[in-house]
Design a protein around this motif. Structure first.
Motif, PDB file in Angstrom:
ATOM      1  N   THR A  51       0.806  -1.226   0.000  1.00 51.66           N
ATOM      2  CA  THR A  51       0.000   0.000   0.000  1.00 51.66           C
ATOM      3  C   THR A  51       0.838   1.276   0.000  1.00 51.66           C
ATOM      4  OG1 THR A  51      -0.157  -0.226   2.417  1.00 51.66           O
ATOM      5  CG2 THR A  51      -2.026  -1.016   1.115  1.00 51.66           C
ATOM      6  N   ALA A  52       2.157   1.157   0.116  1.00 50.49           N
ATOM      7  CA  ALA A  52       3.020   2.337   0.227  1.00 50.49           C
ATOM      8  C   ALA A  52       3.053   3.169  -1.050  1.00 50.49           C
ATOM      9  CB  ALA A  52       4.437   1.920   0.605  1.00 50.49           C
ATOM     10  N   GLY A  53       2.619   2.609  -2.171  1.00 49.15           N
ATOM     11  CA  GLY A  53       2.626   3.351  -3.429  1.00 49.15           C
ATOM     12  C   GLY A  53       1.415   4.245  -3.624  1.00 49.15           C
ATOM     13  N   CYS A  54       0.597   4.388  -2.585  1.00 49.53           N
ATOM     14  CA  CYS A  54      -0.662   5.133  -2.708  1.00 49.53           C
ATOM     15  C   CYS A  54      -0.521   6.595  -3.132  1.00 49.53           C
ATOM     16  CB  CYS A  54      -1.466   5.038  -1.420  1.00 49.53           C
ATOM     17  SG  CYS A  54      -0.635   5.684   0.043  1.00 49.53           S
ATOM     18  N   PRO A  55       0.606   7.284  -2.873  1.00 47.47           N
ATOM     19  CA  PRO A  55       0.691   8.681  -3.336  1.00 47.47           C
ATOM     20  C   PRO A  55       0.498   8.860  -4.841  1.00 47.47           C
ATOM     21  CG  PRO A  55       2.366   8.284  -1.680  1.00 47.47           C
ATOM     22  CD  PRO A  55       1.737   6.956  -1.985  1.00 47.47           C
ATOM     23  N   ILE A  56       0.693   7.803  -5.642  1.00 51.35           N
ATOM     24  CA  ILE A  56       0.487   7.947  -7.088  1.00 51.35           C
ATOM     25  C   ILE A  56      -0.987   8.212  -7.414  1.00 51.35           C
ATOM     26  CG2 ILE A  56       2.458   6.480  -7.637  1.00 51.35           C
ATOM     27  CD1 ILE A  56       0.572   4.222  -8.285  1.00 51.35           C
ATOM     28  N   PRO A  60      -4.350  11.135 -10.442  1.00 48.67           N
ATOM     29  CA  PRO A  60      -5.709  11.148 -11.008  1.00 48.67           C
ATOM     30  C   PRO A  60      -6.684  11.977 -10.180  1.00 48.67           C
ATOM     31  CG  PRO A  60      -5.193   8.991 -10.066  1.00 48.67           C
ATOM     32  CD  PRO A  60      -3.912   9.756 -10.111  1.00 48.67           C
ATOM     33  N   ILE A  61      -6.474  12.074  -8.875  1.00 45.97           N
ATOM     34  CA  ILE A  61      -7.334  12.923  -8.049  1.00 45.97           C
ATOM     35  C   ILE A  61      -7.165  14.387  -8.453  1.00 45.97           C
ATOM     36  CG2 ILE A  61      -7.688  13.822  -5.703  1.00 45.97           C
ATOM     37  CD1 ILE A  61      -7.154  11.039  -4.631  1.00 45.97           C
ATOM     38  N   ALA A  62      -5.922  14.792  -8.721  1.00 46.24           N
ATOM     39  CA  ALA A  62      -5.654  16.158  -9.164  1.00 46.24           C
ATOM     40  C   ALA A  62      -6.291  16.414 -10.529  1.00 46.24           C
ATOM     41  CB  ALA A  62      -4.150  16.399  -9.228  1.00 46.24           C
ATOM     42  N   CYS A  63      -6.224  15.417 -11.417  1.00 40.63           N
ATOM     43  CA  CYS A  63      -6.859  15.557 -12.733  1.00 40.63           C
ATOM     44  C   CYS A  63      -8.377  15.724 -12.598  1.00 40.63           C
ATOM     45  CB  CYS A  63      -6.543  14.338 -13.600  1.00 40.63           C
ATOM     46  SG  CYS A  63      -4.798  14.198 -14.071  1.00 40.63           S
ATOM     47  N   ALA A  64      -8.971  14.971 -11.673  1.00 43.33           N
ATOM     48  CA  ALA A  64     -10.409  15.090 -11.435  1.00 43.33           C
ATOM     49  C   ALA A  64     -10.765  16.477 -10.914  1.00 43.33           C
ATOM     50  CB  ALA A  64     -10.863  14.018 -10.440  1.00 43.33           C
ATOM     51  N   TYR A  65      -9.904  17.021 -10.053  1.00 43.90           N
ATOM     52  CA  TYR A  65     -10.127  18.367  -9.507  1.00 43.90           C
ATOM     53  C   TYR A  65     -10.068  19.414 -10.618  1.00 43.90           C
ATOM     54  CZ  TYR A  65      -9.086  22.804  -7.229  1.00 43.90           C
ATOM     55  OH  TYR A  65      -9.102  24.117  -6.850  1.00 43.90           O
ATOM     56  N   GLU A 214     -10.395   8.760  -3.694  1.00 49.66           N
ATOM     57  CA  GLU A 214     -10.075   9.335  -2.387  1.00 49.66           C
ATOM     58  C   GLU A 214     -10.187   8.282  -1.286  1.00 49.66           C
ATOM     59  OE1 GLU A 214     -12.181  12.935  -1.495  1.00 49.66           O
ATOM     60  OE2 GLU A 214     -12.039  13.658  -3.567  1.00 49.66           O
ATOM     61  N   ILE A 215     -11.220   7.455  -1.378  1.00 47.16           N
ATOM     62  CA  ILE A 215     -11.383   6.367  -0.407  1.00 47.16           C
ATOM     63  C   ILE A 215     -10.187   5.422  -0.473  1.00 47.16           C
ATOM     64  CG2 ILE A 215     -12.786   4.342   0.191  1.00 47.16           C
ATOM     65  CD1 ILE A 215     -15.228   5.904  -0.841  1.00 47.16           C
ATOM     66  N   GLN A 216      -9.768   5.096  -1.702  1.00 50.04           N
ATOM     67  CA  GLN A 216      -8.612   4.225  -1.876  1.00 50.04           C
ATOM     68  C   GLN A 216      -7.360   4.845  -1.269  1.00 50.04           C
ATOM     69  OE1 GLN A 216      -8.021   1.297  -2.737  1.00 50.04           O
ATOM     70  NE2 GLN A 216      -5.837   1.268  -3.205  1.00 50.04           N
ATOM     71  N   LEU A 217      -7.191   6.146  -1.447  1.00 45.47           N
ATOM     72  CA  LEU A 217      -6.016   6.836  -0.909  1.00 45.47           C
ATOM     73  C   LEU A 217      -5.991   6.756   0.614  1.00 45.47           C
ATOM     74  CD1 LEU A 217      -3.524   8.633  -1.336  1.00 45.47           C
ATOM     75  CD2 LEU A 217      -5.057  10.624  -1.267  1.00 45.47           C
ATOM     76  N   VAL A 218      -7.118   7.030   1.255  1.00 48.41           N
ATOM     77  CA  VAL A 218      -7.182   6.994   2.719  1.00 48.41           C
ATOM     78  C   VAL A 218      -6.972   5.576   3.227  1.00 48.41           C
ATOM     79  CG1 VAL A 218      -8.669   7.360   4.737  1.00 48.41           C
ATOM     80  CG2 VAL A 218      -8.681   9.023   2.873  1.00 48.41           C
ATOM     81  N   MET A 219      -7.613   4.597   2.586  1.00 53.72           N
ATOM     82  CA  MET A 219      -7.449   3.196   2.990  1.00 53.72           C
ATOM     83  C   MET A 219      -5.977   2.784   2.951  1.00 53.72           C
ATOM     84  SD  MET A 219     -10.656   1.274   1.074  1.00 53.72           S
ATOM     85  CE  MET A 219      -9.921  -0.345   1.335  1.00 53.72           C
ATOM     86  N   CYS A 220      -5.309   3.142   1.866  1.00 51.97           N
ATOM     87  CA  CYS A 220      -3.903   2.734   1.715  1.00 51.97           C
ATOM     88  C   CYS A 220      -2.984   3.480   2.672  1.00 51.97           C
ATOM     89  CB  CYS A 220      -3.455   2.943   0.271  1.00 51.97           C
ATOM     90  SG  CYS A 220      -4.134   1.733  -0.872  1.00 51.97           S
ATOM     91  N   LEU A 221      -3.259   4.754   2.917  1.00 52.81           N
ATOM     92  CA  LEU A 221      -2.452   5.510   3.876  1.00 52.81           C
ATOM     93  C   LEU A 221      -2.551   4.902   5.269  1.00 52.81           C
ATOM     94  CD1 LEU A 221      -3.130   9.220   2.816  1.00 52.81           C
ATOM     95  CD2 LEU A 221      -0.942   7.996   2.683  1.00 52.81           C
ATOM     96  N   VAL A 222      -3.778   4.529   5.660  1.00 50.20           N
ATOM     97  CA  VAL A 222      -3.983   3.931   6.982  1.00 50.20           C
ATOM     98  C   VAL A 222      -3.339   2.547   7.038  1.00 50.20           C
ATOM     99  CG1 VAL A 222      -5.723   3.072   8.602  1.00 50.20           C
ATOM    100  CG2 VAL A 222      -6.096   5.237   7.422  1.00 50.20           C
ATOM    101  N   ALA A 223      -3.514   1.747   5.982  1.00 54.18           N
ATOM    102  CA  ALA A 223      -2.897   0.408   5.941  1.00 54.18           C
ATOM    103  C   ALA A 223      -1.378   0.516   5.999  1.00 54.18           C
ATOM    104  CB  ALA A 223      -3.331  -0.326   4.673  1.00 54.18           C
TER     105      ALA A 223
END
Length: 357
Positions: A51-56, A60-65, A214-223
């Motif tokens: 899960t450490a690769g989650c910053p990538i 796509p979150i920035a592109c969505a914004y 965003e949910i995936q990002l938070v899940m991976c950061l916590v994991a």
């Protein structure tokens, strides 16, 4: 956005997420096993890499914004992150469970060949089906029940004479513990997928694909944080440098394996919850299982793993189960295929895709 377009976008997203999931589901176990068979032995570190690769995902979150800022009403507020507190808390809980599941899986893969591990993971579909029935009231047909039954029996066949493919210099106790931990990983992730679907259904805000990321990002950061604690307790950070120097493929390739492991596993996690968003947790479990033959063939090809009769029987039962599920799904779609008049009158799906890009 018209209903027809919305359905088309949802189908396109489903295909894309299935492809993403395929890359992660086939590549993840192979590169993790590569780490273990060439001298890596830090289970918490291997779990952390998943899960450490989650910053990538920030890209796509920035592109969505940027897309929202160009298309949204100028008077409305455009936030970088759309997640509200209840959903954020749910993502934290899912992240903790994911971190624990990563440890179970890494431990099992450190003791078992990829082919054996993958076949055990096929039992995940049975757990996903059971929890989907309990949590999200998943409806079953005779074909889907048959598929779950066959896949479960297929995984169970491995328990018969399974120690015959035990790696060299590994005790029977370690092998059995690896088998149990892999089964625990399958059960836990079989619970996580329906829990993700339940989170989508119970959310008090509109679920878009941008929000799924965003949910995936938070899940991976916590994991990742969960596994970081395990690494600190196990002193993994202190020995990574030494392990890299002693890695059979060389120090540089050690870090290349670690980096690619972190990236490829992100494909798996994002693809899995993306399929849940576009369809259901049961379909996500089926896609994970249907990739089993590919992982099996790749493991035998790259690592020269044995392919005994038990694995052949298990693989045949698994393929039979896959065909049963998809045949039943095709029949259901043909039976319930709406007329053009009905399709135009149908409301938009509950998870709108207008803000998902």
């Amino acid at each position: 956005m018209e209903v027809k377009d919305g359905g088309t976008i949802r189908k396109a997203l489903l295909v894309i997420n299935c492809i993403i999931l395929s890359i992660g589901n086939c590549g993840g176990p192979l590169i993790t096993r590569l780490y273990f068979i060439h001298g890596g032995n830090r289970i918490w570190f291997s779990s952390w890499l998943q899960t450490a690769g989650c910053p990538i995902i920030l890209l796509p979150i920035a592109c969505a914004y940027v897309h929202r800022s160009r298309t949204a009403d100028p008077t409305s507020e455009n936030k970088v992150f759309c997640m509200e507190r209840p959903l954020f808390i749910a993502a934290i809980v899912l992240g903790i469970l994911s971190g624990l599941d990563n440890y179970f899986y890494s431990y099992g893969l450190s003791r078992l060949p990829v082919s054996t591990s993958s076949l055990i993971i096929a039992s995940q579909l049975a757990f996903t089906a059971g929890f989907a029935f309990l949590l999200v009231k998943q409806k079953f047909t005779a074909y889907s029940i048959n598929a779950v039954f066959l896949l479960t029996i297929g995984a169970g066949v491995l328990a018969l004479h399974s120690s015959s493919d035990r790696p060299a210099n590994e005790s029977n106790k370690e092998y059995i513990l690896g088998f149990v931990m892999t089964l625990a990983a399958a059960a836990l992730y079989g619970f996580i997928l329906p829990l993700v679907e339940l989170t989508y259904k119970k959310a008090k805000q509109e679920i878009s694909y941008a929000l799924v990321m965003e949910i995936q990002l938070v899940m991976c950061l916590v994991a990742t944080a969960f596994c970081t604690v395990g690494m600190l307790v196990n002193n993994d950070f202190k020995v990574i440098g030494r392990e890299a120097r002693e890695f059979e493929l060389g120090e540089t390739k050690y870090y290349i394996v670690a980096i690619f492991s972190a990236i490829i596993w992100q494909f798996f996690f994002l693809g899995a919850i993306g399929v849940v968003f576009c369809a259901s947790s049961l379909l996500s479990g089926v896609v994970i299982s249907v990739l089993l033959p590919v992982t099996e063939i790749l493991a035998v090809f790259f690592f020269n793993e044995k392919f005994q009769a038990e694995k052949g029987v298990s693989l045949a039962l698994s393929l039979w189960g896959f065909l049963s599920y998809f045949y039943g799904d095709i029949k259901r779609i043909k039976t319930k295929k709406p007329t053009p008049e009905t399709e135009m009158a149908s409301p938009l799906p509950p998870n709108s895709l207008e803000s998902s890009v």
